[in-house]
Design an enzyme around this catalytic site. Structure first.
Site, PDB file in Angstrom:
ATOM      1  N   GLY A 156       0.808  -1.221   0.000  1.00 33.15           N
ATOM      2  CA  GLY A 156       0.000   0.000   0.000  1.00 33.15           C
ATOM      3  C   GLY A 156       0.839   1.268   0.000  1.00 33.15           C
ATOM      4  N   GLU A 214       2.804  -8.248  -1.585  1.00 34.09           N
ATOM      5  CA  GLU A 214       1.581  -8.862  -1.048  1.00 34.09           C
ATOM      6  C   GLU A 214       1.511 -10.360  -1.289  1.00 34.09           C
ATOM      7  OE1 GLU A 214       1.715  -6.038  -2.808  1.00 34.09           O
ATOM      8  OE2 GLU A 214       0.307  -4.551  -2.014  1.00 34.09           O
TER       9      GLU A 214
HETATM   10  C1  HXC Z   1       1.823  -3.592  10.255  1.00 33.61           C
HETATM   11  C2  HXC Z   1       4.094  -3.361  10.209  1.00 33.61           C
HETATM   12  C3  HXC Z   1       4.092  -3.388   8.794  1.00 33.61           C
HETATM   13  C4  HXC Z   1       2.846  -3.515   8.131  1.00 33.61           C
HETATM   14  C5  HXC Z   1       6.116  -3.164   9.463  1.00 33.61           C
HETATM   15  N1  HXC Z   1       5.366  -3.223  10.572  1.00 33.61           N
HETATM   16  N2  HXC Z   1       5.369  -3.263   8.369  1.00 33.61           N
HETATM   17  N3  HXC Z   1       2.957  -3.452  10.899  1.00 33.61           N
HETATM   18  N4  HXC Z   1       1.748  -3.615   8.910  1.00 33.61           N
HETATM   19  N5  HXC Z   1       2.732  -3.519   6.792  1.00 33.61           N
HETATM   20  C6  HXC Z   1       5.815  -3.152  11.973  1.00 33.61           C
HETATM   21  C7  HXC Z   1       6.508  -4.420  12.414  1.00 33.61           C
HETATM   22  O1  HXC Z   1       5.566  -5.382  12.783  1.00 33.61           O
HETATM   23  C8  HXC Z   1       7.327  -3.913  13.581  1.00 33.61           C
HETATM   24  O2  HXC Z   1       6.512  -3.727  14.716  1.00 33.61           O
HETATM   25  C9  HXC Z   1       7.733  -2.515  13.135  1.00 33.61           C
HETATM   26  O3  HXC Z   1       6.802  -2.136  12.115  1.00 33.61           O
HETATM   27  C10 HXC Z   1       9.128  -2.496  12.533  1.00 33.61           C
HETATM   28  O4  HXC Z   1       9.209  -3.461  11.497  1.00 33.61           O
HETATM   29  P1  HXC Z   1      10.387  -4.557  11.390  1.00 33.61           P
HETATM   30  O5  HXC Z   1       9.896  -5.637  10.540  1.00 33.61           O
HETATM   31  O6  HXC Z   1      10.883  -4.906  12.738  1.00 33.61           O
HETATM   32  O7  HXC Z   1      11.502  -3.699  10.633  1.00 33.61           O
HETATM   33  P2  HXC Z   1      12.660  -4.232   9.651  1.00 33.61           P
HETATM   34  O8  HXC Z   1      13.246  -5.491  10.207  1.00 33.61           O
HETATM   35  O9  HXC Z   1      13.524  -3.059   9.400  1.00 33.61           O
HETATM   36  O10 HXC Z   1      11.906  -4.654   8.301  1.00 33.61           O
HETATM   37  C11 HXC Z   1      11.268  -3.680   7.521  1.00 33.61           C
HETATM   38  C12 HXC Z   1      10.345  -4.352   6.459  1.00 33.61           C
HETATM   39  C13 HXC Z   1       9.357  -5.297   7.150  1.00 33.61           C
HETATM   40  C14 HXC Z   1      11.188  -5.113   5.427  1.00 33.61           C
HETATM   41  C15 HXC Z   1       9.624  -3.207   5.729  1.00 33.61           C
HETATM   42  O11 HXC Z   1       8.737  -4.603   8.236  1.00 33.61           O
HETATM   43  C16 HXC Z   1       8.288  -5.806   6.267  1.00 33.61           C
HETATM   44  O12 HXC Z   1       8.499  -6.697   5.461  1.00 33.61           O
HETATM   45  N6  HXC Z   1       7.049  -5.277   6.447  1.00 33.61           N
HETATM   46  C17 HXC Z   1       5.881  -5.739   5.700  1.00 33.61           C
HETATM   47  C18 HXC Z   1       5.924  -5.255   4.296  1.00 33.61           C
HETATM   48  C19 HXC Z   1       4.708  -5.740   3.527  1.00 33.61           C
HETATM   49  O13 HXC Z   1       4.498  -6.941   3.385  1.00 33.61           O
HETATM   50  N7  HXC Z   1       3.896  -4.809   3.025  1.00 33.61           N
HETATM   51  C20 HXC Z   1       2.703  -5.140   2.264  1.00 33.61           C
HETATM   52  C21 HXC Z   1       1.516  -5.217   3.178  1.00 33.61           C
HETATM   53  S1  HXC Z   1       0.049  -5.699   2.311  1.00 33.61           S
HETATM   54  P3  HXC Z   1       6.624  -4.675  16.028  1.00 33.61           P
HETATM   55  O14 HXC Z   1       5.728  -3.978  16.987  1.00 33.61           O
HETATM   56  O15 HXC Z   1       6.129  -6.003  15.586  1.00 33.61           O
HETATM   57  O16 HXC Z   1       8.084  -4.674  16.363  1.00 33.61           O
HETATM   58  C22 HXC Z   1      -0.444  -4.296   1.474  1.00 33.61           C
HETATM   59  C23 HXC Z   1      -1.581  -4.311   0.512  1.00 33.61           C
HETATM   60  C24 HXC Z   1      -2.625  -5.208   0.961  1.00 33.61           C
HETATM   61  O17 HXC Z   1       0.097  -3.268   1.619  1.00 33.61           O
HETATM   62  C25 HXC Z   1      -3.621  -5.473  -0.108  1.00 33.61           C
HETATM   63  C26 HXC Z   1      -4.212  -6.844   0.039  1.00 33.61           C
HETATM   64  C27 HXC Z   1      -5.560  -6.931   0.722  1.00 33.61           C
END
Ligand code: HXC
Length: 257
Positions: A108, A131
């Site tokens: 997103g 995703e």
């Molecule tokens: C909720 C999130 C988040 C997300 C990160 N965080 N991304 N929380 N939703 N999308 C939170 C983590 O849980 C963590 O909180 C804190 O942010 C820091 O993240 P880390 O993972 O510890 O940081 P890092 O190791 O530096 O890694 C960064 C990252 C990773 C590579 C960006 O966070 C990641 O892969 N995030 C998800 C990316 C993703 O998949 N995005 C797409 C989402 S789906 P806590 O409290 O746990 O420590 C989308 C569209 C959906 O966007 C449409 C379909 C319906």
């Protein structure tokens, strides 16, 4: 204003909007959506404001939709809530919006950056549609806007592998207008926004509408749309002022009329 998840700064005629959920890398929950829609409406309605910048933090523009909010959600809930549809209201903003992206613009986050009129990226920016790794797919226009921006081969590869694309490749692929050193991102975005803010405001809206029409219609229809809007601008006071100012070798003083 004030917004729970946004920080707003005004720099003259430029509104700088920072997504501010540092504890979740700016993940986009429904509060961010509500705040962004409200902030874009307020910007559009304020005649003093002529350009808007959307940015995040140094680490993340936005790491995607909020996975913790989506985790418990089933089909009926997502469908009934029309989850994400509110972002369409953000894209209806008539005045220019620049995305200034540093760090992660994933899922997103990448989609919101692409909803803006163009992207200026820090050299730290990383774009992706990961995703698929969560068992889903882009849900806020990513499969469509990314494909239009960078073409099928790269868009398909990114969506199917979920890999991230760094700033330099994103510039080569035409996803971003320009890459700048990370410590100059806001300064460069502000400079560009100030340049746009100094333009005749009706012409800015018309130019945005025309370019966007290229993605919505056929070439013949788009050219007709352009020609009519071009002719329409001849009815504005700013057209008369702009052309006189050029002939008289002075700066135009715009009225927005
Ligand atoms: C909720 C999130 C988040 C997300 C990160 N965080 N991304 N929380 N939703 N999308 C939170 C983590 O849980 C963590 O909180 C804190 O942010 C820091 O993240 P880390 O993972 O510890 O940081 P890092 O190791 O530096 O890694 C960064 C990252 C990773 C590579 C960006 O966070 C990641 O892969 N995030 C998800 C990316 C993703 O998949 N995005 C797409 C989402 S789906 P806590 O409290 O746990 O420590 C989308 C569209 C959906 O966007 C449409 C379909 C319906």
């Amino acid at each position: 204003e004030p917004y729970e998840t946004l920080l707003i700064e005004r720099h003259g005629a430029v509104t700088l909007v920072r997504i501010n959920r540092p504890q979740a890398l700016n993940a986009l929950n429904s509060q961010v959506l509500a705040d962004m829609v409200a902030a874009s409406r307020a910007y559009d309605a304020d005649p003093e404001q002529r350009c808007m910048i959307v940015t995040g933090s140094e680490k993340a523009f936005a790491a995607g939709a909020d996975i913790k909010q989506m985790e418990q959600m089933g089909f009926a809930q997502a469908y009934a809530a029309n989850f994400f549809a509110g972002w369409e209201d953000f894209t209806r903003t008539r005045k220019p919006i620049i995305a200034a992206v540093a760090g992660f613009a994933l899922g997103g986050g990448c989609e919101v950056a692409m909803m803006c009129d163009f992207i200026i990226a820090a050299d730290t920016a990383k774009f992706g549609q990961p995703e698929i790794k969560l068992g889903v797919a882009p849900g806020m226009g990513g499969s469509q806007r990314l494909t239009r921006a960078i073409g099928k081969a790269k868009a398909m590869e990114m969506c199917l592998t979920g890999r991230m694309m760094a700033a330099e490749e994103a510039e080569r692929a035409n996803l971003v207008a320009r890459v700048v050193p990370a410590d100059q991102l806001i300064e460069e975005a502000l400079k560009t926004a100030q340049a746009i803010a100094a333009m005749p405001p009706l012409a800015a809206i018309a130019n945005k509408e025309m370019v966007n029409a290229a993605f919505e219609t056929t070439l013949a229809q788009g050219i007709l749309f352009e020609r009519r809007l071009f002719a329409g601008l001849f009815a504005t006071e700013d057209k008369a002022e702009g052309m006189s100012a050029f002939v008289e070798k002075r700066l135009g003083a715009w009225k927005g009329q």
